[in-house]
Design a protein around this motif. Structure first.
Motif, PDB file in Angstrom:
ATOM      1  N   VAL A 261       0.830  -1.206   0.000  1.00 22.15           N
ATOM      2  CA  VAL A 261       0.000   0.000   0.000  1.00 22.15           C
ATOM      3  C   VAL A 261       0.862   1.253   0.000  1.00 22.15           C
ATOM      4  CG1 VAL A 261      -1.652   1.347   1.374  1.00 22.15           C
ATOM      5  CG2 VAL A 261      -2.016  -1.110   1.037  1.00 22.15           C
ATOM      6  N   ALA A 262       1.935   1.249   0.777  1.00 22.27           N
ATOM      7  CA  ALA A 262       2.839   2.402   0.797  1.00 22.27           C
ATOM      8  C   ALA A 262       3.387   2.672  -0.601  1.00 22.27           C
ATOM      9  CB  ALA A 262       3.984   2.170   1.782  1.00 22.27           C
ATOM     10  N   MET A 263       3.784   1.610  -1.302  1.00 23.09           N
ATOM     11  CA  MET A 263       4.330   1.791  -2.643  1.00 23.09           C
ATOM     12  C   MET A 263       3.254   2.237  -3.627  1.00 23.09           C
ATOM     13  SD  MET A 263       7.299   1.824  -3.948  1.00 23.09           S
ATOM     14  CE  MET A 263       8.240   0.875  -2.740  1.00 23.09           C
ATOM     15  N   ASP A 264       2.016   1.783  -3.428  1.00 17.28           N
ATOM     16  CA  ASP A 264       0.917   2.249  -4.279  1.00 17.28           C
ATOM     17  C   ASP A 264       0.690   3.744  -4.093  1.00 17.28           C
ATOM     18  OD1 ASP A 264       0.634  -0.320  -5.179  1.00 17.28           O
ATOM     19  OD2 ASP A 264      -1.181  -0.762  -4.030  1.00 17.28           O
ATOM     20  N   LEU A 265       0.805   4.211  -2.858  1.00 19.96           N
ATOM     21  CA  LEU A 265       0.693   5.653  -2.603  1.00 19.96           C
ATOM     22  C   LEU A 265       1.840   6.397  -3.280  1.00 19.96           C
ATOM     23  CD1 LEU A 265      -0.291   5.593   1.196  1.00 19.96           C
ATOM     24  CD2 LEU A 265      -1.827   5.901  -0.758  1.00 19.96           C
ATOM     25  N   PHE A 266       3.026   5.827  -3.221  1.00 22.90           N
ATOM     26  CA  PHE A 266       4.191   6.427  -3.906  1.00 22.90           C
ATOM     27  C   PHE A 266       3.975   6.505  -5.410  1.00 22.90           C
ATOM     28  CE2 PHE A 266       7.710   4.934  -0.684  1.00 22.90           C
ATOM     29  CZ  PHE A 266       7.135   5.738   0.299  1.00 22.90           C
ATOM     30  N   SER A 267       3.285   5.492  -5.959  1.00 18.95           N
ATOM     31  CA  SER A 267       3.202   5.377  -7.413  1.00 18.95           C
ATOM     32  C   SER A 267       2.529   6.585  -8.056  1.00 18.95           C
ATOM     33  CB  SER A 267       2.458   4.093  -7.808  1.00 18.95           C
ATOM     34  OG  SER A 267       1.074   4.168  -7.521  1.00 18.95           O
ATOM     35  N   GLN A 268       1.652   7.241  -7.345  1.00 18.59           N
ATOM     36  CA  GLN A 268       1.075   8.478  -7.881  1.00 18.59           C
ATOM     37  C   GLN A 268       1.833   9.701  -7.389  1.00 18.59           C
ATOM     38  OE1 GLN A 268      -1.300   8.368 -10.416  1.00 18.59           O
ATOM     39  NE2 GLN A 268      -0.464   6.326 -10.099  1.00 18.59           N
ATOM     40  N   ALA A 269       2.316   9.646  -6.157  1.00 18.81           N
ATOM     41  CA  ALA A 269       3.050  10.793  -5.603  1.00 18.81           C
ATOM     42  C   ALA A 269       4.297  11.099  -6.425  1.00 18.81           C
ATOM     43  CB  ALA A 269       3.426  10.521  -4.144  1.00 18.81           C
ATOM     44  N   GLU A 270       4.917  10.087  -7.044  1.00 13.52           N
ATOM     45  CA  GLU A 270       6.156  10.332  -7.785  1.00 13.52           C
ATOM     46  C   GLU A 270       5.922  11.069  -9.104  1.00 13.52           C
ATOM     47  OE1 GLU A 270       8.377   6.933  -8.971  1.00 13.52           O
ATOM     48  OE2 GLU A 270       6.719   5.957 -10.035  1.00 13.52           O
ATOM     49  N   HIS A 271       4.667  11.154  -9.562  1.00 14.36           N
ATOM     50  CA  HIS A 271       4.360  11.878 -10.793  1.00 14.36           C
ATOM     51  C   HIS A 271       4.666  13.362 -10.670  1.00 14.36           C
ATOM     52  CE1 HIS A 271       2.609   9.213 -13.716  1.00 14.36           C
ATOM     53  NE2 HIS A 271       1.796   8.679 -12.843  1.00 14.36           N
ATOM     54  N   ASP A 272       4.260  13.945  -9.534  1.00 11.28           N
ATOM     55  CA  ASP A 272       4.187  15.403  -9.462  1.00 11.28           C
ATOM     56  C   ASP A 272       4.045  15.808  -8.004  1.00 11.28           C
ATOM     57  OD1 ASP A 272       3.124  18.078  -9.537  1.00 11.28           O
ATOM     58  OD2 ASP A 272       2.482  17.754 -11.589  1.00 11.28           O
ATOM     59  N   GLU A 273       4.603  16.933  -7.646  1.00 11.83           N
ATOM     60  CA  GLU A 273       4.462  17.440  -6.272  1.00 11.83           C
ATOM     61  C   GLU A 273       2.998  17.727  -5.922  1.00 11.83           C
ATOM     62  OE1 GLU A 273       6.573  18.518  -8.513  1.00 11.83           O
ATOM     63  OE2 GLU A 273       8.601  18.682  -7.663  1.00 11.83           O
ATOM     64  N   LEU A 274       2.158  17.978  -6.944  1.00 14.91           N
ATOM     65  CA  LEU A 274       0.748  18.277  -6.709  1.00 14.91           C
ATOM     66  C   LEU A 274      -0.131  17.030  -6.722  1.00 14.91           C
ATOM     67  CD1 LEU A 274       0.294  21.512  -8.870  1.00 14.91           C
ATOM     68  CD2 LEU A 274       0.390  21.346  -6.368  1.00 14.91           C
ATOM     69  N   ALA A 275       0.443  15.853  -7.024  1.00 17.76           N
ATOM     70  CA  ALA A 275      -0.339  14.621  -7.033  1.00 17.76           C
ATOM     71  C   ALA A 275      -0.870  14.330  -5.636  1.00 17.76           C
ATOM     72  CB  ALA A 275       0.521  13.464  -7.529  1.00 17.76           C
ATOM     73  N   GLN A 276      -1.962  13.558  -5.576  1.00 17.11           N
ATOM     74  CA  GLN A 276      -2.581  13.281  -4.279  1.00 17.11           C
ATOM     75  C   GLN A 276      -2.715  11.788  -4.043  1.00 17.11           C
ATOM     76  OE1 GLN A 276      -6.619  14.943  -3.199  1.00 17.11           O
ATOM     77  NE2 GLN A 276      -5.359  15.607  -1.482  1.00 17.11           N
ATOM     78  N   SER A 277      -2.268  11.348  -2.864  1.00 18.77           N
ATOM     79  CA  SER A 277      -2.355   9.946  -2.451  1.00 18.77           C
ATOM     80  C   SER A 277      -3.064   9.892  -1.106  1.00 18.77           C
ATOM     81  CB  SER A 277      -0.962   9.325  -2.341  1.00 18.77           C
ATOM     82  OG  SER A 277      -0.271   9.389  -3.573  1.00 18.77           O
TER      83      SER A 277
END
Length: 447
Positions: A261-277
């Motif tokens: 789950v932590a890595m799934d949250l990372f998977s969108q956060a790494e796109h952009d500083e404005l991404a939301q997890s």
């Protein structure tokens, strides 16, 4: 360097939850005024000066100084060479992903993308004719990262829909061409490709230049300049959507390994500083495990700086009273990507109404949908999943109504239409229907 990421820790049982929740969700889709003004200037310049303007902006923003726009067009042989030059494993993965994406969109077309008609009891034919767009433009981002998957997700459904010509634009700052992006264009059947980007590329596609053909619709994500340009050219051409920052929402019952789950949250956060997890879970101890996994795994990530800022500024770990409440909150958020990380995903799926894509079960990571599961990864963001859908074959088709009224049908329909038209004060409408009646009455309200 040490990185820390502490997503906001919220609880639905807390008195101030609603205000905290709203503050964390807030993201304005309004584009910065300076960007809007600059984009308007670029669009107008490209509209009036065409190739010359595109060349000047490409030299300024991407550092590519060439004498003609045709020098920035990628040939089919160059695309094929990129494909042939890939490592075997990468080439096989690209082909496998393309097959699955094509298979899914072919099934989508069969399910609802065909023309149809029927005749009623008086012989009148009614129906719908479905036809593809003639030419579409796909924008493939090329700034912070390269996105061959975006090529597949935009070009393949257009190809399946029957679009005759697919024009790709992709920025290549300093002339750095990503072989996987070029190979994806070859595999997906892109007709023509240009190494231009930004608002000037959107303008070239929307208005056409001496070199870049005018398209009917532009799809694909981009930065704030691209989003603003797409918004401004809508009406001249069609667009898919105005995309905001990427999002993931994980509904967890505590049965999935916390590291996953932590890595799934990372998977969108790494796109952009404005991404939301965001994580929603009724198990407080499990949320602690996920936070510990975040702390442990973050330093191992190459894009740790981006992930940390995204999670710190916009991330949230929310303790809910139950999975039912978690589903209700999810519907309020209407996320782009929604993972149901549960031992009973099909128990909760019926409660979920609003999401761009729903990923069921612990083994269904969002990244599989991004690359190769088959469904499209171009999804509604910023809560727009409440009223919009993923990109699909239907976005590259249009529908024309078919109406063939028989002489018999004209007798009954003509009376109905004339009565309503006279009621609206539109005598010509009424008379056009009445003239087809076997017994033509006097025109009402005649001078």
């Amino acid at each position: 360097m040490t990185f820390t990421a502490c997503p906001a820790r919220l609880s639905t049982a807390a008195a101030g939850f609603e205000a905290q929740f709203a503050a964390r969700l807030h993201w304005s889709a309004e584009t910065d005024g300076a960007i809007e003004e600059r984009v308007a200037s670029i669009l107008e310049d490209v509209k009036s000066r065409g190739d010359t303007a595109v060349l000047e902006y490409t030299a300024r923003f991407d550092g590519l100084d060439v004498s003609s726009l045709s020098a920035l067009e990628l040939t089919q042989s160059e695309l094929k060479a990129a494909f042939d030059g890939l490592p075997d494993a990468q080439r096989a993965a690209l082909q496998a992903a393309a097959r699955r994406v094509r298979s899914y969109h072919e099934a989508q077309k069969k399910a609802g993308g065909e023309s149809w008609s029927y005749r009623d009891e008086d012989g009148t034919l009614l129906g719908q004719k479905v036809t593809p767009l003639d030419r579409v433009g796909i924008y493939v981002p090329g700034g912070k990262a390269a996105y061959p998957s975006s090529v597949l997700m935009n070009a393949i459904p257009a190809h399946v829909a029957g679009v005759a010509e697919i024009i790709m634009v992709v920025p290549t700052p300093r002339g750095e061409k990503n072989p996987l992006v070029l190979a994806a264009a070859y595999v997906a059947g892109v007709s023509r490709a240009f190494t231009i980007g930004g608002a000037q590329a959107v303008a070239a596609l929307a208005f056409g230049t001496a070199t870049v053909p005018k398209v009917d619709k532009i799809t694909g994500p981009g930065n704030a300049y691209v989003a603003s340009a797409k918004k401004r050219v809508f009406g001249t051409v069609g667009i898919d959507m105005i995309a905001g920052p990427s999002e993931i929402l994980v509904l967890a019952d505590g049965s999935t390994p916390a590291e996953w789950v932590a890595m799934d949250l990372f998977s969108q956060a790494e796109h952009d500083e404005l991404a939301q997890s965001i994580l929603l879970c009724p198990d407080g101890a499990y949320i602690d495990e996920v936070q510990a996994a975040i702390d442990r795994l973050l330093p191992t990530m190459p894009r740790a700086t981006i992930i940390a800022k995204s999670l710190n500024d916009r991330g949230a770990l929310i303790h809910t009273r139950s999975m039912e409440e978690a589903c209700s909150i999810s519907n309020r958020i209407a996320p782009e990507h929604l993972e149901v990380s549960s031992s009973e995903p099909h128990r909760w799926e019926p409660l979920l109404k609003h999401a761009g894509a729903i990923f069921l079960g612990a083994y269904t990571s969002e990244s599989l949908g991004d690359y190769c599961a088959g469904p499209n990864h171009v999804l509604p963001t910023s809560g727009t999943a409440r009223f919009s859908s993923p990109l699909g074959v239907y976005d590259f088709q249009k529908r024309s109504s078919l109406i063939e009224v028989s002489q018999t049908g004209a007798q009954s329909l003509g009376l109905i239409a004339a009565e309503l038209a006279y009621g609206e004060g539109l005598q010509a409408h009424a008379r056009a229907a009445e003239l087809r009646l076997d017994e033509v009455p006097p025109m009402r309200g005649a001078a």
